[in-house]
Design a protein around this motif. Structure first.
Motif, PDB file in Angstrom:
ATOM      1  N   ARG A  47       0.836  -1.204   0.000  1.00 18.62           N
ATOM      2  CA  ARG A  47       0.000   0.000   0.000  1.00 18.62           C
ATOM      3  C   ARG A  47       0.877   1.263   0.000  1.00 18.62           C
ATOM      4  O   ARG A  47       0.593   2.233  -0.717  1.00 18.62           O
ATOM      5  CB  ARG A  47      -0.933  -0.017   1.212  1.00 18.62           C
ATOM      6  CG  ARG A  47      -1.894   1.176   1.270  1.00 18.62           C
ATOM      7  CD  ARG A  47      -2.746   1.091   2.525  1.00 18.62           C
ATOM      8  NE  ARG A  47      -3.577  -0.106   2.508  1.00 18.62           N
ATOM      9  CZ  ARG A  47      -4.759  -0.187   1.903  1.00 18.62           C
ATOM     10  NH1 ARG A  47      -5.241   0.874   1.263  1.00 18.62           N
ATOM     11  NH2 ARG A  47      -5.452  -1.300   1.943  1.00 18.62           N
ATOM     12  N   GLY A  48       1.943   1.250   0.795  1.00 21.28           N
ATOM     13  CA  GLY A  48       2.827   2.412   0.815  1.00 21.28           C
ATOM     14  C   GLY A  48       3.523   2.633  -0.515  1.00 21.28           C
ATOM     15  O   GLY A  48       3.720   3.772  -0.956  1.00 21.28           O
ATOM     16  N   ALA A  49       3.888   1.522  -1.219  1.00 23.60           N
ATOM     17  CA  ALA A  49       4.524   1.656  -2.531  1.00 23.60           C
ATOM     18  C   ALA A  49       3.552   2.240  -3.547  1.00 23.60           C
ATOM     19  O   ALA A  49       3.920   3.094  -4.367  1.00 23.60           O
ATOM     20  CB  ALA A  49       5.039   0.302  -2.994  1.00 23.60           C
ATOM     21  N   LEU A  50       2.293   1.809  -3.510  1.00 23.57           N
ATOM     22  CA  LEU A  50       1.305   2.336  -4.448  1.00 23.57           C
ATOM     23  C   LEU A  50       0.979   3.798  -4.163  1.00 23.57           C
ATOM     24  O   LEU A  50       0.739   4.581  -5.094  1.00 23.57           O
ATOM     25  CB  LEU A  50       0.029   1.482  -4.389  1.00 23.57           C
ATOM     26  CG  LEU A  50       0.156   0.037  -4.888  1.00 23.57           C
ATOM     27  CD1 LEU A  50      -1.152  -0.711  -4.697  1.00 23.57           C
ATOM     28  CD2 LEU A  50       0.570   0.006  -6.351  1.00 23.57           C
ATOM     29  N   GLU A  51       0.942   4.181  -2.890  1.00 29.02           N
ATOM     30  CA  GLU A  51       0.656   5.573  -2.566  1.00 29.02           C
ATOM     31  C   GLU A  51       1.803   6.501  -2.963  1.00 29.02           C
ATOM     32  O   GLU A  51       1.585   7.667  -3.288  1.00 29.02           O
ATOM     33  CB  GLU A  51       0.377   5.693  -1.068  1.00 29.02           C
ATOM     34  CG  GLU A  51      -0.911   5.016  -0.636  1.00 29.02           C
ATOM     35  CD  GLU A  51      -1.105   5.098   0.869  1.00 29.02           C
ATOM     36  OE1 GLU A  51      -0.164   5.576   1.554  1.00 29.02           O
ATOM     37  OE2 GLU A  51      -2.180   4.672   1.358  1.00 29.02           O
ATOM     38  N   ALA A  52       3.034   5.995  -2.971  1.00 28.24           N
ATOM     39  CA  ALA A  52       4.186   6.829  -3.345  1.00 28.24           C
ATOM     40  C   ALA A  52       4.403   6.893  -4.848  1.00 28.24           C
ATOM     41  O   ALA A  52       5.217   7.697  -5.309  1.00 28.24           O
ATOM     42  CB  ALA A  52       5.450   6.300  -2.669  1.00 28.24           C
ATOM     43  N   LEU A  53       3.717   6.056  -5.623  1.00 33.14           N
ATOM     44  CA  LEU A  53       3.943   6.033  -7.063  1.00 33.14           C
ATOM     45  C   LEU A  53       3.507   7.319  -7.766  1.00 33.14           C
ATOM     46  O   LEU A  53       4.237   7.824  -8.628  1.00 33.14           O
ATOM     47  CB  LEU A  53       3.220   4.824  -7.671  1.00 33.14           C
ATOM     48  CG  LEU A  53       3.464   4.586  -9.169  1.00 33.14           C
ATOM     49  CD1 LEU A  53       4.948   4.385  -9.442  1.00 33.14           C
ATOM     50  CD2 LEU A  53       2.666   3.375  -9.643  1.00 33.14           C
ATOM     51  N   PRO A  54       2.328   7.941  -7.470  1.00 31.51           N
ATOM     52  CA  PRO A  54       1.979   9.200  -8.166  1.00 31.51           C
ATOM     53  C   PRO A  54       2.989  10.314  -7.933  1.00 31.51           C
ATOM     54  O   PRO A  54       3.296  11.082  -8.848  1.00 31.51           O
ATOM     55  CB  PRO A  54       0.601   9.544  -7.583  1.00 31.51           C
ATOM     56  CG  PRO A  54       0.038   8.236  -7.126  1.00 31.51           C
ATOM     57  CD  PRO A  54       1.210   7.466  -6.635  1.00 31.51           C
ATOM     58  N   ALA A  55       3.523  10.404  -6.716  1.00 30.73           N
ATOM     59  CA  ALA A  55       4.526  11.449  -6.456  1.00 30.73           C
ATOM     60  C   ALA A  55       5.802  11.203  -7.250  1.00 30.73           C
ATOM     61  O   ALA A  55       6.456  12.139  -7.722  1.00 30.73           O
ATOM     62  CB  ALA A  55       4.829  11.513  -4.956  1.00 30.73           C
ATOM     63  N   ALA A  56       6.155   9.920  -7.442  1.00 29.72           N
ATOM     64  CA  ALA A  56       7.346   9.617  -8.240  1.00 29.72           C
ATOM     65  C   ALA A  56       7.122   9.922  -9.708  1.00 29.72           C
ATOM     66  O   ALA A  56       8.010  10.425 -10.398  1.00 29.72           O
ATOM     67  CB  ALA A  56       7.733   8.153  -8.038  1.00 29.72           C
ATOM     68  N   LEU A  57       5.934   9.617 -10.227  1.00 33.09           N
ATOM     69  CA  LEU A  57       5.648   9.905 -11.635  1.00 33.09           C
ATOM     70  C   LEU A  57       5.614  11.396 -11.914  1.00 33.09           C
ATOM     71  O   LEU A  57       5.864  11.833 -13.041  1.00 33.09           O
ATOM     72  CB  LEU A  57       4.310   9.269 -12.033  1.00 33.09           C
ATOM     73  CG  LEU A  57       4.274   7.736 -12.061  1.00 33.09           C
ATOM     74  CD1 LEU A  57       2.881   7.239 -12.397  1.00 33.09           C
ATOM     75  CD2 LEU A  57       5.274   7.191 -13.071  1.00 33.09           C
ATOM     76  N   ALA A  58       5.294  12.208 -10.901  1.00 32.26           N
ATOM     77  CA  ALA A  58       5.308  13.657 -11.101  1.00 32.26           C
ATOM     78  C   ALA A  58       6.720  14.187 -11.330  1.00 32.26           C
ATOM     79  O   ALA A  58       6.894  15.265 -11.896  1.00 32.26           O
ATOM     80  CB  ALA A  58       4.675  14.348  -9.895  1.00 32.26           C
ATOM     81  N   LEU A  59       7.741  13.433 -10.903  1.00 27.65           N
ATOM     82  CA  LEU A  59       9.126  13.848 -11.107  1.00 27.65           C
ATOM     83  C   LEU A  59       9.680  13.407 -12.452  1.00 27.65           C
ATOM     84  O   LEU A  59      10.828  13.737 -12.767  1.00 27.65           O
ATOM     85  CB  LEU A  59      10.013  13.275  -9.994  1.00 27.65           C
ATOM     86  CG  LEU A  59       9.649  13.675  -8.554  1.00 27.65           C
ATOM     87  CD1 LEU A  59      10.533  12.925  -7.578  1.00 27.65           C
ATOM     88  CD2 LEU A  59       9.791  15.180  -8.377  1.00 27.65           C
ATOM     89  N   ALA A  60       8.921  12.621 -13.234  1.00 30.40           N
ATOM     90  CA  ALA A  60       9.419  12.087 -14.507  1.00 30.40           C
ATOM     91  C   ALA A  60       9.541  13.203 -15.532  1.00 30.40           C
ATOM     92  O   ALA A  60       8.685  14.075 -15.640  1.00 30.40           O
ATOM     93  CB  ALA A  60       8.489  10.999 -15.021  1.00 30.40           C
ATOM     94  N   THR A  61      10.615  13.152 -16.305  1.00 29.30           N
ATOM     95  CA  THR A  61      10.828  14.111 -17.387  1.00 29.30           C
ATOM     96  C   THR A  61      10.146  13.619 -18.659  1.00 29.30           C
ATOM     97  O   THR A  61       9.548  12.529 -18.700  1.00 29.30           O
ATOM     98  CB  THR A  61      12.322  14.311 -17.630  1.00 29.30           C
ATOM     99  OG1 THR A  61      12.893  13.053 -18.037  1.00 29.30           O
ATOM    100  CG2 THR A  61      13.009  14.788 -16.363  1.00 29.30           C
ATOM    101  N   GLU A  62      10.269  14.423 -19.689  1.00 26.74           N
ATOM    102  CA  GLU A  62       9.658  14.040 -20.969  1.00 26.74           C
ATOM    103  C   GLU A  62      10.310  12.789 -21.540  1.00 26.74           C
ATOM    104  O   GLU A  62       9.636  11.910 -22.076  1.00 26.74           O
ATOM    105  CB  GLU A  62       9.784  15.201 -21.960  1.00 26.74           C
ATOM    106  CG  GLU A  62       9.149  14.921 -23.325  1.00 26.74           C
ATOM    107  CD  GLU A  62       9.305  16.092 -24.265  1.00 26.74           C
ATOM    108  OE1 GLU A  62       8.899  15.950 -25.441  1.00 26.74           O
ATOM    109  OE2 GLU A  62       9.849  17.139 -23.836  1.00 26.74           O
ATOM    110  N   HIS A  63      11.630  12.669 -21.386  1.00 33.27           N
ATOM    111  CA  HIS A  63      12.316  11.471 -21.885  1.00 33.27           C
ATOM    112  C   HIS A  63      11.937  10.238 -21.057  1.00 33.27           C
ATOM    113  O   HIS A  63      11.858   9.122 -21.601  1.00 33.27           O
ATOM    114  CB  HIS A  63      13.831  11.689 -21.838  1.00 33.27           C
ATOM    115  CG  HIS A  63      14.301  12.803 -22.738  1.00 33.27           C
ATOM    116  ND1 HIS A  63      14.388  12.653 -24.110  1.00 33.27           N
ATOM    117  CD2 HIS A  63      14.685  14.078 -22.464  1.00 33.27           C
ATOM    118  CE1 HIS A  63      14.830  13.780 -24.646  1.00 33.27           C
ATOM    119  NE2 HIS A  63      15.018  14.666 -23.680  1.00 33.27           N
ATOM    120  N   ASP A  64      11.710  10.433 -19.753  1.00 36.53           N
ATOM    121  CA  ASP A  64      11.258   9.303 -18.928  1.00 36.53           C
ATOM    122  C   ASP A  64       9.895   8.802 -19.392  1.00 36.53           C
ATOM    123  O   ASP A  64       9.667   7.585 -19.504  1.00 36.53           O
ATOM    124  CB  ASP A  64      11.191   9.724 -17.460  1.00 36.53           C
ATOM    125  CG  ASP A  64      12.547  10.101 -16.913  1.00 36.53           C
ATOM    126  OD1 ASP A  64      13.550   9.605 -17.463  1.00 36.53           O
ATOM    127  OD2 ASP A  64      12.610  10.897 -15.961  1.00 36.53           O
TER     128      ASP A  64
END
Length: 497
Positions: free
Chosen positions: A36-53
């Protein structure tokens, strides 16, 4: 604020996204399995993705959806070889270790069918997909009373009376039904074409005459001084490890004749067994098959396949390639969880110990714990150092087995370690290598230019499409003889050069 600083403040850094994904992976594979903690942290990580990511993520989703796991990993490997350092860092962190389950064989087959229909009908795939789901008009029957199916008619369920049976079982009725049944099922008479084929051409090799004619033609050409060798085609390369080049024509023909003759002999024994006749010996069956097929004079007597069998090695085919490093104690393939570089032991993180579950439970010695912030190259070097210290005689063989299925970065790490440790058994002698390099530098190899006779040039033949000396008309000597454009003189009339 400068322009570069403004851009860096707006565009997120790729390393932040990769570090966030690494933290999510560590959270997912902890001892308590905090999904559950990994799934909750995933949107915040995707917000840091660049265009190439995002481009790499979209490409991975597309590849794993369109192709199965092996084909998708092959395409990602090709992209890894041509990518820069930052792209390789993304792929090492984002490419999954197991099949994500996005590919479906049924969906892939349906997509291929829809694409073919769209090209044929000059439409789109969406239109063809909509045609498969077009709703049909509901076929409704007129409303019926409940009495018809709750209380069916007596003429449908009541058994026949004696009067009805007497009318059905009269001799006239029986004779009429028998004659009608005979007309509906007449006795089938085998056509004459089938009988003639079974009597004359069944189990007969029709290419025997063609092969004999070809051998006589080759013999005539050999008498005239033209020798056509049976060699492997130009540019032939093995498609898989251990593949042999094509056999010569005469050997392949001999193997085919022998296998076909034994197949016909097995069919002869099977026909005798079905008919209930006395069993014949294998020599008699082979002799009958040789006379039937017309294949005589073959010396190949190797074991044939079983009846209705094949020559596929089921055990070798069922062996899947080993993934990751083997256990450093018992050398078996480890589970997927043990292949991760970071392990969780007693609520504490440590590097991979190189052991499987059984050896770890028996307290076998494994890899020492690496310092925090280690890389994949550091872990690979730890494996190499452990093999060199504990198994010095077999270290080079173990690393060679890993190298055969390793990516490019791991191959470079293993090669560098072997160069730094020439004392391991099996290493080439440096003196011999230096002497060979000195000899090669003193006498450089030069390719001799072949001197062609007058009137010939090196080009592609118009007949056999091979690069060889050809004449002014565009044909080589062999093709000119086959086309009867040149008749070589007999041996006794040839003038020595």
């Amino acid at each position: 604020m400068s322009t570069t600083a403004a851009i860096e403040s707006v565009v997120p850094d790729t390393n932040l996204f990769i570090d966030a994904i690494a933290d999510i992976r560590d959270t997912f594979f902890t001892l308590d399995r905090d999904h559950r903690g990994a799934l909750e942290a995933l949107p915040a990580a995707l917000a840091l993705a660049t265009e190439h990511d995002w481009k790499l993520l979209d490409y991975m989703v597309e590849v794993f959806t369109l192709f199965p796991l092996d084909a998708a990993l092959s395409r990602l490997t090709s992209r890894f070889k041509t990518a820069d350092d930052l792209e390789r860092l993304r792929m090492l962190e984002l490419v999954p270790d197991t099949d994500p389950g996005l590919h479906s064989h049924e969906a892939a087959d349906l997509a291929g069918i829809l694409e073919a229909r769209a090209r044929r009908n000059n439409s789109t795939v969406a239109d063809e997909f909509a045609k498969l789901h077009a709703q049909l008009q509901t076929a409704e029957m007129p409303r019926q009373s409940i009495r018809l199916w709750r209380n069916p008619s007596s003429r449908l369920v009541v058994p026949a009376t004696r009067r009805i049976d007497a009318s059905r079982l009269t001799p006239t009725q029986l004779r009429t039904r028998v004659l009608a049944r005979r007309k509906r099922r007449p006795a089938e008479i085998e056509p004459s074409q089938v009988s003639d084929y079974v009597r004359e051409n069944l189990f007969v090799d029709t290419e025997v005459d063609d092969q004999g004619r070809l051998r006589r033609r080759l013999a005539e050409l050999a008498v005239r001084g033209i020798v056509i060798g049976n060699r492997a085609p130009r540019g032939w390369t093995p498609r898989r490890p251990g593949e042999l080049p094509p056999r010569p024509a005469d050997l392949a023909s001999a193997i085919w004749d022998h296998e076909y003759c034994l197949y016909v002999a097995d069919q002869h024994d099977h026909a005798h067994a079905v008919a209930g006749a006395a069993a014949t010996s294998q020599e008699d069956s082979v002799a009958w098959a040789a006379q039937r097929t017309g294949l005589h004079g073959r010396a190949d007597r190797r074991d044939t396949f079983l009846f209705q069998g094949n020559g596929l090695d089921d055990f070798r085919t069922a062996m899947a390639p080993t993934l990751g490093w083997r256990c450093v104690s018992c050398f078996v393939e480890r589970s997927h969880t043990d292949r991760h570089p970071i392990h969780s032991r007693d609520n504490a993180f440590r590097s991979d110990d190189g052991l499987c579950d059984y050896c770890r439970s028996d307290n076998h010695p494994g890899l020492p714990a690496l310092a925090a912030g280690f890389t994949f190259a550091d872990l690979a070097t730890a494996y190499c150092r452990f093999f060199a210290e504990h198994y010095p005689d077999a270290a080079r063989g173990l690393l060679a087995e890993v190298r055969r299925r390793a990516p490019e970065w791991l191959t470079a790490t293993i090669d560098g370690f072997l160069l730094e440790h020439p004392e391991l058994p099996g290493a080439p002698e440096p003196a011999a290598a230096e002497q060979e390099s000195a000899t090669a530098s003193a006498r450089p190899r030069r390719r001799r230019e072949r001197a062609l006779p007058p009137g010939l040039r090196q080009a592609r033949c118009e007949g056999c499409t091979e690069y060889k000396p050809i004449h002014d008309d565009g044909f080589c000597t062999v093709c000119r003889v086959w086309l009867e454009l040149e008749v070589p003189a007999p041996r006794e009339h040839r003038v020595p050069a």
